[in-house]
Structure formats: structure tokens, C-alpha cells
Design an enzyme around this catalytic site. Structure first.
Site, mmCIF file in Angstrom:
data_model
loop_
_atom_site.group_PDB
_atom_site.id
_atom_site.type_symbol
_atom_site.label_atom_id
_atom_site.label_comp_id
_atom_site.label_asym_id
_atom_site.label_seq_id
_atom_site.Cartn_x
_atom_site.Cartn_y
_atom_site.Cartn_z
ATOM 1 N N TYR A 62 -9.433 11.409 4.027
ATOM 2 C CA TYR A 62 -9.590 11.303 2.572
ATOM 3 C C TYR A 62 -10.921 11.901 2.115
ATOM 4 C CZ TYR A 62 -5.801 7.968 3.267
ATOM 5 O OH TYR A 62 -4.625 7.373 3.639
ATOM 6 N N HIS A 82 -6.473 0.328 5.571
ATOM 7 C CA HIS A 82 -6.421 1.306 6.656
ATOM 8 C C HIS A 82 -6.991 0.790 7.977
ATOM 9 C CE1 HIS A 82 -5.935 3.341 2.855
ATOM 10 N NE2 HIS A 82 -5.460 4.406 3.464
ATOM 11 N N GLU A 98 -3.486 14.969 2.614
ATOM 12 C CA GLU A 98 -3.966 14.044 1.581
ATOM 13 C C GLU A 98 -4.363 14.765 0.290
ATOM 14 O OE1 GLU A 98 -3.466 11.035 1.850
ATOM 15 O OE2 GLU A 98 -3.098 10.915 4.014
ATOM 16 N N HIS A 147 0.860 -1.189 0.000
ATOM 17 C CA HIS A 147 0.000 0.000 0.000
ATOM 18 C C HIS A 147 0.898 1.241 0.000
ATOM 19 C CE1 HIS A 147 -3.853 2.006 0.370
ATOM 20 N NE2 HIS A 147 -3.155 2.942 0.998
ATOM 21 N N ALA A 148 0.668 2.136 -0.958
ATOM 22 C CA ALA A 148 1.588 3.250 -1.175
ATOM 23 C C ALA A 148 1.662 4.172 0.052
ATOM 24 C CB ALA A 148 1.139 4.056 -2.389
ATOM 25 N N HIS A 164 -0.099 11.671 -5.876
ATOM 26 C CA HIS A 164 -0.619 11.750 -4.505
ATOM 27 C C HIS A 164 0.543 11.669 -3.501
ATOM 28 C CE1 HIS A 164 -3.495 10.918 -1.187
ATOM 29 N NE2 HIS A 164 -2.482 10.224 -0.717
ATOM 30 N N GLU A 165 1.392 10.676 -3.684
ATOM 31 C CA GLU A 165 2.501 10.492 -2.730
ATOM 32 C C GLU A 165 3.467 11.668 -2.785
ATOM 33 O OE1 GLU A 165 2.190 8.392 -0.499
ATOM 34 O OE2 GLU A 165 0.591 7.252 -1.437
ATOM 35 N N HIS A 177 2.523 14.482 -0.570
ATOM 36 C CA HIS A 177 3.015 14.344 0.813
ATOM 37 C C HIS A 177 4.478 14.770 0.905
ATOM 38 C CE1 HIS A 177 -0.569 12.374 2.218
ATOM 39 N NE2 HIS A 177 -0.417 11.281 1.503
HETATM 40 O O1 X8Z Z 1 -4.279 5.343 1.056
HETATM 41 C C1 X8Z Z 1 -4.263 6.174 0.176
HETATM 42 C C2 X8Z Z 1 -2.939 6.676 -0.390
HETATM 43 C C3 X8Z Z 1 -1.901 6.775 0.637
HETATM 44 S S1 X8Z Z 1 -2.219 7.974 1.871
HETATM 45 C C4 X8Z Z 1 -2.450 5.747 -1.477
HETATM 46 N N1 X8Z Z 1 -5.406 6.620 -0.369
HETATM 47 C C5 X8Z Z 1 -6.698 6.117 0.055
HETATM 48 C C6 X8Z Z 1 -6.886 4.666 -0.308
HETATM 49 O O2 X8Z Z 1 -6.094 4.136 -1.106
HETATM 50 O O3 X8Z Z 1 -7.807 4.027 0.193
HETATM 51 C C7 X8Z Z 1 -5.519 7.645 -1.392
HETATM 52 C C8 X8Z Z 1 -6.978 7.844 -1.616
HETATM 53 C C9 X8Z Z 1 -7.716 6.968 -0.647
HETATM 54 ZN ZN ZN Z 2 -1.920 9.909 1.213
#
Ligand code: X8Z
Ligand code: ZN
Length: 599
Positions: A508, A498, A397, A339-340, A369-370, A373
């Protein structure tokens, strides 16, 4: 995700227990206390971040030991810091010190319990859950095993109902083994929240927004109410189209949509089913994925291209160490948390990302997105460490996503990622549909995840109802349902990163609202006239300066100040996102006029 290892972790100190008793504090002023904590924090932070980085890059039982131990030490430090900071609350001090004390007392995603045994256990359960998710695989009846990214590819590309169902169910075999662990996490997290002065962990999470927790939940609800009517229109049209694709026996015209048909493992963004939804077939191809493939983009070129957008705004180049130390390619021979995430190591001197980059449009977006940050980290690098952080977590975010809103057809053409820019109402609708399937579809998902956790933390959803509570909210907010019966032997919430990763999610939801506000403000700075969806700030240093100035504030001021600096408004507001999509909204209303919407 943003890898801000909680305020406490950002402030970790390499001190052993006796020192943690903090004998000095009685003679210290608040200002001295804040300075000391930050100094002590730096050394331990360096060590703990290194342990976490290695853990996520090599999931083994040995790195679990190291990460849990590091986590334990950081919780001990945090617990001690909070106990001391409490004593200064309300006493006389300058504004900046008062802000620092307030931030220390704000609580992290997993606030530390006071009991050292519980601190150790909390660090352990968090390490275990994330590791199990990261190493998760689905092995089917033929003994063929696939990791998450392979399963996601099926969700993205297949239109075979049964194949989709197989991988959807398959990934959800990963999470039941840590359902009990999660239950224990909830107990420990609540204990930590109470020891830090909150009613429970829900209240702790809701307290990070410069307003009372109940004001914050009301505010979040208000934002959802602003955008829900538009979501309902989108849902209605998508359901009808999926009914045509799969048959009304599979997708009934008046009920929730089966969750495995929306092109995404969690039904959180729906742009992968754009080909089914395209309003005007063949008008203006938006297929960035095949352009990336055709032009031989590799992982590095994708990162460099994303960086070039930021530098075009006058923001600095990434340090060479970023490229040396980041992980951008999935290793073949070991388990990593794919997960990024973006990491602020060594006090702003060693920022990194960790992303198993694949050559497709979604991953290209995630890279921006990254980097959002990373640019936040770079811009607030010289602030005192207590002020390093987003104005609130939703700001952090929103930065990279705001940039992505400027990836208009004109920009993509300039980068050679589409052949031609077609300007017509039909082309606009296609583009808007694709973006709405990403941005509007996400909103109720972004809202419901913490709705579930807040209820779990407060006890309103009991451990024996975790899965039922989850699906009740999925249906209520998103209008989707599980395609097969689910029971309390399942742990479907846990199949989303998450939850085992314990990253709050309302950030988000807020980000998806605010990024349109930010985009609008930056476009105004750039002197854009005309519809917002045609604006790109690419190459505009005036817009870049305004963005950079906001980032440089970090969390030194309450977030409405940062919001005002950039947008002139002091509130989050859903009207920019609604205005942006005005053409699509009209189209959807027309399409739905003879349909029964809702579920
Ligand atoms: O988790 C993330 C990023 C890292 S903060 C890749 N996002 C959420 C997800 O993937 O569920 C970005 C948008 C929503
Ligand atoms: Zn993020």
C-alpha cells in the site's frame, strides 16, 4: 484487500499426498513441470477458494474446520511445488519458463513449512486469527456491544475527546486474545520461509520485487525520504489545528499527536477531520457523503457507478456473475469478515468482491479500489496461472486508487455528486487538503506496519516487546502516540486487519506513491495539459487502453517492464505525488512558518 491467496494457492492442485511426491519430475523438463503444476493447481484452487470464501462470509466453528483443512492442503501442495521447483533453478530453459520457476520460488505471505504437522498448524492459526478479528466486538460497561463499523463511525464523526477515547480503546480489546497465536504464527512462518530457502519471513516478503531483498528495503526507504518533508509539514499543521480544537493540554504543540483524534481507528488516513482542516471555510463543498445520501444511492448504485468509470475507459463490463455472487451488503444475522476484498475465483471466470458497503464517500472510494483488483483479474484472465498477479503487489493495489484520482470536481458534477465546480485558488487548496489528509497522511503508516513485522520476523523485536516496538514505530514514523498507557498485555498491532489477516502492507505504501505516477502518465496519454490535479481521464479510451495493456501483462515480466510500458520510467518515484500537491505544500509552509515542527 486483494485476495490473491498466495502464488501457491493460485496454483493449488487437487492431489493427495502420494501424488505430491512428484515422481514424474525427474523425467520432466522445466517447461513440462510448470505446465503440470498449473494444471494440477486449478482444481484444488477452485475447492480451496470456495472454502475460504464461505469461511469469510460465514464465520462459524464449522467453516473454520473447512477453511483450515483447505489451507492445510494448499500448504502441502506449495511445499511440494517449491521442493521440485528448486531443482530446476539455474538450469537451461526458455525465458518464460525461467520466470515461472522464479515466481514459484518467490514465497507467499505464509510460505509452507515442510513438516505436514506444521502445515496444519499454520493453516489453523491463520484461520483462527482472521476469524477472531472478523467477529470482533467491543462491549462497554453498560453491556452495549458494537462492531468495528459502528466504532469507526464514531471515530469519523465525533469530536468528543472522551467518546473517541472510549471506542479507540474498546476496539483494542479484540486483539489481546490472539497475541500468543500471532507469536506462534511468527515461528511457523519463519519455519516455512526457511524451508523455502529464505533466512526468515521478512526476507521472504522482501524478495517479491525483482531485486535483492536488501535492494528493495533501500528502495522503499528512498521513497519514504522523498515524501517525508511534505508529511512533516502536514503533521505540523494538523497538530496545530487539533490543538485549537481540543486544547494544548490534550494536543501539545511540540509532541506526537494522540492517535484517537485523527478521524480513523488506526490514524491511517485523516480525511475525516477535513472539516477541522478546511483552509477556506465553505468554498466549494466537497461533501460527497451527503450527496450520496441525498440522491438515494444504495449499495448497488454505488457499485454500478464505480463500474461505469472503468467502462468509460473502454474496459469491459463486469460479468453478470459478479453481481450475483459478490457480497456488497453487510448481513444482519451473522459474522463476516467485513474488511473489503476482491477475489479471483474459478480462474478468472467468477471474480467477486466482498465489502460491507455503507453509503459514504470512503466506501465509495473503496469500491473503486476493489474494482481495480477485479479489472486486473479480468485483463490477465487468459495468461497462464503462474503469471496471474500484479507486476508487483503494489501495482495491484494502485489501479482503483489511480482511477479515484480522476474523480475531480468536474467528474463529480457530471455525476450529480456536487452542485457546482468552483475554480479558484481557494477551492484548489480545499480539494488538495482533503486529498492530502488521505494520501499523504497514509504514507508513514503504510511504511511502518511492515517495518514492525520485518523486525518481529527477524527477532529484532522480541515477543515480549511487541507492543512497545509497535508504538516506537508509530511515533517515529507517524508522529502519533497512544492516548493512554499501553502495556505488553495489549496487542495493538493485532487490532489492524492485515496483522491477523496476514496481508503484507508495504504494497500500500508503494501503491500510494505509484498511483500518482500512473495518474500522471495516463493524463499525458489523454492529452491533458495544465496542472495534474485538474486532470480526469474519465471517458478517455486512449488512457484506458494504456492502462488495460499494462494490466494484461500481469506478472509475466519483471515489474520495471510494466512500469515502463505505462509511464516510460523504470523506477518508482515520489516526485509525481510531490508535484501534484505543490499548491498545498506552499500553503502548509506558510502556515507553519512560525511553528516548531517535528515531535
Ligand atoms: O486493505 C485495503 C483494501 C483492500 S486491499 C480495502 N486497504 C488498506 C487498508 O484498508 O488498510 C486499502 C488502502 C489501505
Ligand atoms: Zn486492495
Amino acid at each position: 484487500m486483494l485476495k490473491k491467496l498466495s502464488l501457491a494457492l493460485a496454483l493449488l492442485a487437487c492431489v493427495t499426498s502420494p501424488l505430491l511426491a512428484g515422481e514424474k519430475e525427474s523425467k520432466e523438463t522445466a517447461k513440462e513441470f510448470v505446465e503440470r503444476i498449473q494444471e494440477e493447481g486449478k482444481a484444488l484452487a477452485k475447492e480451496v477458494e470456495a472454502a475460504y470464501w464461505v469461511r469469510q462470509n460465514f464465520i462459524t466453528k464449522d467453516t473454520a474446520v473447512l477453511a483450515a483443512k483447505a489451507g492445510e492442503r494448499s500448504l502441502a501442495f506449495e511445499s511440494n511445488m517449491v521442493e521440485q521447483a528448486k531443482k530446476y533453478k539455474g538450469s537451461d530453459m526458455d525465458e518464460s519458463t525461467a520466470r515461472a520457476i522464479e515466481l514459484m520460488l518467490r514465497g507467499s505471505a505464509a510460505p509452507a513449512p515442510n513438516d505436514p504437522k506444521l502445515q496444519a498448524e499454520l493453516a489453523q492459526v491463520l484461520t483462527d486469527m482472521e476469524g477472531q478479528y472478523g467477529a470482533g466486538k467491543y462491549c462497554n460497561a453498560d453491556g452495549e456491544c458494537r462492531e468495528l463499523q459502528e466504532l469507526e463511525k464514531v471515530l469519523r464523526e465525533s469530536r468528543d475527546y472522551d467518546e473517541l477515547l472510549d471506542v479507540w480503546q474498546g476496539w483494542r480489546t479484540v486483539s489481546p486474545p490472539y497475541r500468543k497465536t500471532y507469536q506462534r504464527f511468527v515461528e511457523l512462518g519463519n519455519q516455512g520461509a526457511q524451508d523455502s530457502g529464505f533466512k526468515n519471513l521478512a526476507e521472504a516478503w522482501q524478495s517479491g520485487y525483482d531485486m535483492k531483498p536488501e535492494e528493495f528495503t533501500t528502495e522503499a526507504r528512498r521513497l519514504w525520504t522523498q515524501v517525508k518533508p511534505f508529511y512533516d509539514e502536514l503533521h505540523c499543521h494538523v497538530r496545530a489545528k487539533l490543538g485549537e480544537q481540543y486544547g494544548q493540554d490534550k494536543v501539545p504543540a511540540n509532541g506526537p499527536i494522540p492517535a484517537h483524534l485523527l478521524g480513523n481507528m488506526w490514524s491511517q488516513t485523516w480525511d475525516n477531520i477535513y472539516p477541522i482542516m478546511e483552509p477556506h471555510a465553505g468554498v466549494a463543498s466537497l461533501d460527497v457523503t451527503s450527496a450520496l445520501e441525498k440522491q438515494g444511492y444504495d449499495e448497488m448504485k454505488m457499485v454500478r457507478t464505480a463500474e461505469a468509470f472503468f467502462t468509460s475507459l473502454g474496459l469491459p463490463e463486469l460479468p453478470e456473475s459478479f453481481y450475483e455472487n459478490s457480497l456488497i451488503k453487510k448481513p444482519k444475522d451473522r459474522n463476516v469478515v467485513c474488511h473489503a476484498s476482491a477475489w479471483d475465483l474459478d480462474n478468472g471466470n467468477d471474480p467477486r468482491i466482498k465489502q460491507c458497503v455503507e453509503i459514504n464517500e470512503e466506501q465509495f472510494g473503496t469500491l473503486h479500489h476493489e474494482l481495480g483488483h477485479i479489472y486486473y483479474y479480468l485483463m490477465y484472465k487468459d495468461l497462464p496461472s503462474v503469471f496471474k498477479g500484479g507486476a508487483h503487489d503494489g501495482f495491484h493495489e494502485a489501479i482503483g486508487d489511480t482511477i479515484q484520482l480522476s474523480m475531480t470536481p468536474g467528474y463529480l458534477k457530471e455525476k450529480g455528486l456536487i452542485d457546482e465546480v468552483v475554480e479558484s485558488p481557494e477551492a484548489t487548496l480545499n480539494k488538495q487538503m482533503k486529498l492530502a489528509l488521505e494520501k499523504i497522511a497514509f504514507l508513514p503508516f503504510g511504511k511502518m506496519i511492515d517495518e514492525w513485522r520485518w523486525k518481529v520476523f527477524s527477532g529484532e523485536i522480541a515477543p515480549e516487546d511487541y507492543n512497545k516496538g509497535w508504538w516506537d514505530l508509530r511515533t517515529e514514523y507517524q508522529g502519533i502516540e497512544a492516548p493512554v498507557e499501553r502495556t505488553e498485555a495489549d496487542f495493538d498491532a493485532g487490532a489492524k486487519y492485515h496483522i491477523p489477516g496476514n496481508t503484507p502492507y508495504t504494497r500500500y505504501f508503494l501503491s500510494f506513491i505509484m498511483q500518482f505516477q500512473f495518474h500522471k502518465a495516463l493524463c499525458e496519454k489523454a492529452g491533458h495539459t495544465g496542472p495534474l490535479h485538474e486532470c480526469s481521464i474519465y471517458g478517455n479510451e486512449k488512457a484506458g487502453k494504456a492502462l488495460g495493456d499494462m494490466l494484461a501483462l500481469g506478472q509475466s515480466k519483471p515489474w520495471p517492464d510494466a512500469m515502463e510500458a505505462l509511464t516510460g520510467q523504470r523506477k518508482m518515484d515520489g516526485s509525481a505525488i510531490i508535484d501534484y500537491f505543490a499548491p498545498l505544500n506552499a500553503y502548509l509552509k506558510e502556515q507553519n512558518k512560525d511553528r516548531q515542527c517535528g515531535w
